[in-house]
Scaffold this active site. Structure first.
Site, mmCIF file in Angstrom:
data_model
loop_
_atom_site.group_PDB
_atom_site.id
_atom_site.type_symbol
_atom_site.label_atom_id
_atom_site.label_comp_id
_atom_site.label_asym_id
_atom_site.label_seq_id
_atom_site.Cartn_x
_atom_site.Cartn_y
_atom_site.Cartn_z
ATOM 1 N N CYS A 49 0.846 -1.208 0.000
ATOM 2 C CA CYS A 49 0.000 0.000 0.000
ATOM 3 C C CYS A 49 0.879 1.255 0.000
ATOM 4 O O CYS A 49 1.518 1.568 1.026
ATOM 5 C CB CYS A 49 -0.920 -0.034 1.228
ATOM 6 S SG CYS A 49 -1.768 1.511 1.592
ATOM 7 N N CYS A 62 0.069 3.883 2.631
ATOM 8 C CA CYS A 62 0.533 3.413 3.941
ATOM 9 C C CYS A 62 2.004 3.745 4.148
ATOM 10 O O CYS A 62 2.438 4.130 5.242
ATOM 11 C CB CYS A 62 0.349 1.903 4.074
ATOM 12 S SG CYS A 62 -1.357 1.328 3.924
#
Length: 287
Positions: free
Chosen positions: A38, A41
């Site tokens: 991600c 993230c």
């Protein structure tokens, strides 16, 4: 993703409850649901980690990899990541999804940290057993910051009671009761105050027992003995006498005995087998 730090934890399925729920009872916990693939993230994670380091233990950052913990992520209702949750006292207090600008993130962290009043009250609670006077001072400081903090007011009453300053403790609890603001702990302190005041009126259990045995049909003397026994923490015998008074004089001394039994239940706490047994017996006697 996380660096080696006391304030940054890579959690696992086995450790999640301890890392998050149990730890949050002593310090705020920020849970970062993320995954290695991600990209957002990977943008947010380093900022959260830097803030955790800067705050030096004021909160703990727990990293939860959703690839490894999909069931835990689902239990938090995570549908997209990064998803960040703040947990205090094992309860969710705030959350957001996505990447926040650093200034906005700093404001969010500040919002979920304990206030100065909460910190003072927490320090006071830790001091109660060892130094009631110092605990009292901390509670008073906390109440200067937040005069209507119920937990701090009850804590102050509790520390005053520990120092035998009964009248001021009573005034605090009476004010909360009049406002309908007594929580379970406040009710317990209220019960203890009543018991302390009873002790001033009843004399010793030995004196009260001698009087009751000399005139066993006198219900007033039985009632006085029950009150003296409670003041001496002889709860079971006190409840036995109260129960007999409820059965023999339901709308007279029995009503006062019922109230005293409720106070004893509060003193003993909800986990007490003795309290639960006599709560059952009282219900049977009443209904």
């Amino acid at each position: 993703m996380a660096s080696q730090s006391s304030w940054i934890i890579e959690t696992t399925r086995d450790d999640f409850e301890a890392d998050v729920l149990e730890r949050s009872r002593t310090v705020p916990v920020v849970v970062d649901f993320w995954a290695p693939w991600c990209q957002p993230c990977r943008m947010l994670g380093p900022i959260l980690e830097r803030l955790a380091e800067e705050h030096q233990g004021q909160f703990v950052l727990v990293k939860a990899n959703t690839d490894e913990l999909p069931d835990i992520a689902a239990s938090f209702g995570v549908q997209s990541i990064p998803a960040v949750f703040a947990v205090r006292e094992a309860a969710l207090v705030d959350q957001f999804v996505g990447v926040l600008p650093e200034l906005q993130l700093r404001a969010w962290v500040k919002r979920i940290l304990p206030s100065e009043a909460e910190t003072l009250a927490s320090e006071a609670a830790e001091l109660e057993r060892t130094d009631p006077k110092a605990a009292e001072a901390r509670y008073r400081q906390a109440l200067q910051e937040r005069p209507n903090d119920i937990a701090a007011r009850v804590g102050l009453a509790r520390t005053l009671l520990a120092q035998a300053v009964i009248q001021e403790a009573r005034q605090i609890i009476d004010e909360l009761a009049a406002a309908g603001a007594l929580d379970a702990e406040g009710q317990r302190v209220q019960a203890e105050i009543r018991v302390r005041l009873e002790a001033e009126e009843t004399g010793s259990p030995e004196q009260a027992r001698a009087a009751a045995e000399a005139d066993p049909k006198n219900l007033e003397l039985q009632w006085n003995l029950a009150r003296a026994l409670v003041a001496a923490a002889q709860h079971e015998e006190a409840m036995q006498i109260c129960l007999r008074l409820v059965e023999r004089d339901r709308h007279g001394l029995g009503e006062q005995a019922r109230v005293l039994m409720v106070d004893i239940f509060r003193l003993l706490g909800p986990e007490s087998d003795l309290a639960n047994e006599y709560r059952r017996r009282l219900s049977m006697a009443l209904f």
